[in-house]
Design a protein around this motif. Structure first.
Motif, PDB file in Angstrom:
ATOM      1  N   GLU A  99     -18.209 -15.585  12.684  1.00 42.39           N
ATOM      2  CA  GLU A  99     -17.135 -15.156  13.585  1.00 42.39           C
ATOM      3  C   GLU A  99     -15.827 -15.269  12.828  1.00 42.39           C
ATOM      4  OE1 GLU A  99     -14.982 -16.211  17.803  1.00 42.39           O
ATOM      5  OE2 GLU A  99     -17.058 -16.839  17.490  1.00 42.39           O
ATOM      6  N   MET A 100     -15.096 -14.159  12.772  1.00 44.39           N
ATOM      7  CA  MET A 100     -13.808 -14.174  12.086  1.00 44.39           C
ATOM      8  C   MET A 100     -12.846 -13.223  12.774  1.00 44.39           C
ATOM      9  SD  MET A 100     -14.781 -12.083   8.613  1.00 44.39           S
ATOM     10  CE  MET A 100     -16.500 -12.532   8.574  1.00 44.39           C
ATOM     11  N   ALA A 101     -11.611 -13.642  12.808  1.00 42.61           N
ATOM     12  CA  ALA A 101     -10.551 -12.789  13.343  1.00 42.61           C
ATOM     13  C   ALA A 101     -10.149 -11.787  12.267  1.00 42.61           C
ATOM     14  CB  ALA A 101      -9.353 -13.624  13.757  1.00 42.61           C
ATOM     15  N   LEU A 102      -9.918 -10.558  12.689  1.00 40.86           N
ATOM     16  CA  LEU A 102      -9.469  -9.504  11.781  1.00 40.86           C
ATOM     17  C   LEU A 102      -8.383  -8.686  12.444  1.00 40.86           C
ATOM     18  CD1 LEU A 102     -12.742  -7.911  10.343  1.00 40.86           C
ATOM     19  CD2 LEU A 102     -11.126  -9.360   9.154  1.00 40.86           C
ATOM     20  N   THR A 103      -7.624  -8.025  11.613  1.00 41.15           N
ATOM     21  CA  THR A 103      -6.691  -7.017  12.079  1.00 41.15           C
ATOM     22  C   THR A 103      -6.989  -5.748  11.306  1.00 41.15           C
ATOM     23  OG1 THR A 103      -4.990  -8.645  12.603  1.00 41.15           O
ATOM     24  CG2 THR A 103      -4.258  -6.376  12.282  1.00 41.15           C
ATOM     25  N   GLN A 104      -7.114  -4.656  12.017  1.00 42.14           N
ATOM     26  CA  GLN A 104      -7.370  -3.362  11.390  1.00 42.14           C
ATOM     27  C   GLN A 104      -6.148  -2.473  11.564  1.00 42.14           C
ATOM     28  OE1 GLN A 104     -10.769  -1.759  13.420  1.00 42.14           O
ATOM     29  NE2 GLN A 104     -12.204  -3.086  12.334  1.00 42.14           N
ATOM     30  N   VAL A 105      -5.818  -1.767  10.505  1.00 41.63           N
ATOM     31  CA  VAL A 105      -4.749  -0.778  10.554  1.00 41.63           C
ATOM     32  C   VAL A 105      -5.369   0.559  10.187  1.00 41.63           C
ATOM     33  CG1 VAL A 105      -2.581  -0.007   9.514  1.00 41.63           C
ATOM     34  CG2 VAL A 105      -2.951  -2.444   9.968  1.00 41.63           C
ATOM     35  N   ALA A 106      -5.129   1.547  11.018  1.00 41.35           N
ATOM     36  CA  ALA A 106      -5.665   2.890  10.778  1.00 41.35           C
ATOM     37  C   ALA A 106      -4.524   3.891  10.818  1.00 41.35           C
ATOM     38  CB  ALA A 106      -6.711   3.234  11.838  1.00 41.35           C
ATOM     39  N   ARG A 107      -4.554   4.843   9.903  1.00 40.70           N
ATOM     40  CA  ARG A 107      -3.565   5.925   9.874  1.00 40.70           C
ATOM     41  C   ARG A 107      -4.299   7.225  10.163  1.00 40.70           C
ATOM     42  NH1 ARG A 107      -1.731   5.989   4.590  1.00 40.70           N
ATOM     43  NH2 ARG A 107      -0.831   3.967   5.053  1.00 40.70           N
ATOM     44  N   TRP A 108      -3.733   8.009  11.077  1.00 34.58           N
ATOM     45  CA  TRP A 108      -4.365   9.233  11.575  1.00 34.58           C
ATOM     46  C   TRP A 108      -3.510  10.452  11.260  1.00 34.58           C
ATOM     47  CZ3 TRP A 108      -9.080   8.167  13.537  1.00 34.58           C
ATOM     48  CH2 TRP A 108      -9.326   6.834  13.899  1.00 34.58           C
ATOM     49  N   ARG A 109      -4.161  11.557  10.954  1.00 37.10           N
ATOM     50  CA  ARG A 109      -3.470  12.830  10.779  1.00 37.10           C
ATOM     51  C   ARG A 109      -4.385  13.925  11.312  1.00 37.10           C
ATOM     52  NH1 ARG A 109      -2.410  12.904   5.360  1.00 37.10           N
ATOM     53  NH2 ARG A 109      -4.429  13.881   4.979  1.00 37.10           N
ATOM     54  N   ASP A 110      -3.853  14.746  12.203  1.00 33.96           N
ATOM     55  CA  ASP A 110      -4.624  15.844  12.787  1.00 33.96           C
ATOM     56  C   ASP A 110      -5.943  15.362  13.381  1.00 33.96           C
ATOM     57  OD1 ASP A 110      -2.614  17.655  11.993  1.00 33.96           O
ATOM     58  OD2 ASP A 110      -3.552  17.920  10.021  1.00 33.96           O
ATOM     59  N   ASP A 111      -5.877  14.242  14.112  1.00 34.87           N
ATOM     60  CA  ASP A 111      -7.022  13.647  14.801  1.00 34.87           C
ATOM     61  C   ASP A 111      -8.114  13.136  13.862  1.00 34.87           C
ATOM     62  OD1 ASP A 111      -5.786  14.043  17.224  1.00 34.87           O
ATOM     63  OD2 ASP A 111      -6.950  15.822  17.738  1.00 34.87           O
ATOM     64  N   LEU A 112      -7.781  12.881  12.607  1.00 37.75           N
ATOM     65  CA  LEU A 112      -8.746  12.337  11.656  1.00 37.75           C
ATOM     66  C   LEU A 112      -8.165  11.106  10.977  1.00 37.75           C
ATOM     67  CD1 LEU A 112     -10.032  15.606   9.947  1.00 37.75           C
ATOM     68  CD2 LEU A 112     -11.245  14.212  11.648  1.00 37.75           C
ATOM     69  N   LEU A 113      -9.044  10.163  10.683  1.00 36.89           N
ATOM     70  CA  LEU A 113      -8.654   8.956   9.969  1.00 36.89           C
ATOM     71  C   LEU A 113      -8.406   9.298   8.510  1.00 36.89           C
ATOM     72  CD1 LEU A 113      -8.437   5.797  10.137  1.00 36.89           C
ATOM     73  CD2 LEU A 113     -10.809   5.758   9.369  1.00 36.89           C
ATOM     74  N   VAL A 114      -7.233   8.937   8.000  1.00 36.51           N
ATOM     75  CA  VAL A 114      -6.920   9.191   6.593  1.00 36.51           C
ATOM     76  C   VAL A 114      -6.843   7.893   5.790  1.00 36.51           C
ATOM     77  CG1 VAL A 114      -5.811  11.418   6.984  1.00 36.51           C
ATOM     78  CG2 VAL A 114      -4.426   9.335   7.022  1.00 36.51           C
ATOM     79  N   TYR A 115      -6.599   6.761   6.488  1.00 36.83           N
ATOM     80  CA  TYR A 115      -6.517   5.476   5.792  1.00 36.83           C
ATOM     81  C   TYR A 115      -6.883   4.363   6.762  1.00 36.83           C
ATOM     82  CZ  TYR A 115      -4.676   1.548   3.115  1.00 36.83           C
ATOM     83  OH  TYR A 115      -4.553   0.364   2.444  1.00 36.83           O
ATOM     84  N   PHE A 116      -7.652   3.414   6.259  1.00 36.05           N
ATOM     85  CA  PHE A 116      -8.098   2.291   7.085  1.00 36.05           C
ATOM     86  C   PHE A 116      -8.069   1.041   6.226  1.00 36.05           C
ATOM     87  CE2 PHE A 116     -11.272  -0.618   8.656  1.00 36.05           C
ATOM     88  CZ  PHE A 116     -11.153  -0.541  10.033  1.00 36.05           C
ATOM     89  N   LYS A 117      -7.485  -0.023   6.759  1.00 34.51           N
ATOM     90  CA  LYS A 117      -7.461  -1.288   6.027  1.00 34.51           C
ATOM     91  C   LYS A 117      -7.718  -2.422   7.003  1.00 34.51           C
ATOM     92  CE  LYS A 117      -4.911  -4.087   2.732  1.00 34.51           C
ATOM     93  NZ  LYS A 117      -3.736  -4.178   1.858  1.00 34.51           N
ATOM     94  N   SER A 118      -8.579  -3.343   6.592  1.00 35.87           N
ATOM     95  CA  SER A 118      -8.821  -4.539   7.392  1.00 35.87           C
ATOM     96  C   SER A 118      -8.156  -5.724   6.693  1.00 35.87           C
ATOM     97  CB  SER A 118     -10.319  -4.779   7.577  1.00 35.87           C
ATOM     98  OG  SER A 118     -10.974  -4.839   6.332  1.00 35.87           O
ATOM     99  N   TYR A 119      -7.623  -6.606   7.512  1.00 33.86           N
ATOM    100  CA  TYR A 119      -6.902  -7.781   7.025  1.00 33.86           C
ATOM    101  C   TYR A 119      -7.522  -9.035   7.622  1.00 33.86           C
ATOM    102  CZ  TYR A 119      -2.961  -4.637   5.890  1.00 33.86           C
ATOM    103  OH  TYR A 119      -2.162  -3.637   5.403  1.00 33.86           O
ATOM    104  N   ARG A 120      -7.640 -10.054   6.822  1.00 32.69           N
ATOM    105  CA  ARG A 120      -8.107 -11.342   7.312  1.00 32.69           C
ATOM    106  C   ARG A 120      -6.978 -12.077   8.038  1.00 32.69           C
ATOM    107  NH1 ARG A 120     -12.647 -13.761   5.021  1.00 32.69           N
ATOM    108  NH2 ARG A 120     -12.356 -15.119   6.799  1.00 32.69           N
ATOM    109  N   GLN A 121      -5.737 -11.834   7.625  1.00 33.61           N
ATOM    110  CA  GLN A 121      -4.571 -12.496   8.231  1.00 33.61           C
ATOM    111  C   GLN A 121      -3.727 -11.465   8.979  1.00 33.61           C
ATOM    112  OE1 GLN A 121      -4.263 -15.807   8.109  1.00 33.61           O
ATOM    113  NE2 GLN A 121      -6.149 -15.850   6.894  1.00 33.61           N
ATOM    114  N   ARG A 122      -3.564 -11.677  10.263  1.00 32.72           N
ATOM    115  CA  ARG A 122      -2.783 -10.774  11.109  1.00 32.72           C
ATOM    116  C   ARG A 122      -1.369 -10.583  10.569  1.00 32.72           C
ATOM    117  NH1 ARG A 122      -3.436 -12.098  17.272  1.00 32.72           N
ATOM    118  NH2 ARG A 122      -5.457 -11.301  16.682  1.00 32.72           N
TER     119      ARG A 122
END
Length: 141
Positions: A99-122
């Motif tokens: 069990e681990m806390a994560l923060t995900q950041v996603a960047r979208w363009r034209d309804d598609l994911l272009v960049y995704f990053k997960s972080y261990r530290q919020r």
């Protein structure tokens, strides 16, 4: 603010949790970049649809199919979305509960994911985005 990208992020998580790789890929731009925080699968950046497939193979080799993302709150930043979540499951080789806390950041363009990053530290995610937690308006999972 539009919640369209938050809905796309939700769909991405649902496809991830069900291990529907083709549904994940359908939500991704062909030039997508996924920056993984998981050292257990080698970390690093996965590029393109083939990179997403490789990420899933690496992920399942390390964690098996039991680990799931449990969303806590989404945040809409326009072309970017943030997800505060927990990963819960069992290690593929160790059998240990994870069990681990994560923060995900996603960047979208034209309804598609272009960049995704997960972080261990919020705090690292928020710092990279130049926002503070008190500026964010949570959207229920």
């Amino acid at each position: 603010m539009s919640e369209r990208n938050v809905e796309l992020h939700r769909r991405w998580i649902e496809a991830f949790n069900s291990r529907d790789i083709e549904a994940v890929i359908a939500l991704c731009d062909p030039s997508v970049e996924l920056d993984s925080a998981f050292a257990a699968i080698g970390g690093g950046i996965y590029k393109g649809h083939d990179g997403i497939r490789r990420y899933f193979r690496d992920y399942e080799d390390a964690w098996g199919t039991e680990i799931r993302v449990q969303p806590e709150a989404y945040f809409d930043l326009g072309e970017q979305t943030i997800l505060f979540c927990a990963m819960r499951g069992r290690g593929q080789h160790s059998g240990a509960d994870v069990e681990m806390a994560l923060t995900q950041v996603a960047r979208w363009r034209d309804d598609l994911l272009v960049y995704f990053k997960s972080y261990r530290q919020r705090e690292d995610a928020l710092s990279d985005l130049g926002v503070s937690a008190h500026e964010l308006e949570p959207i229920e999972p």
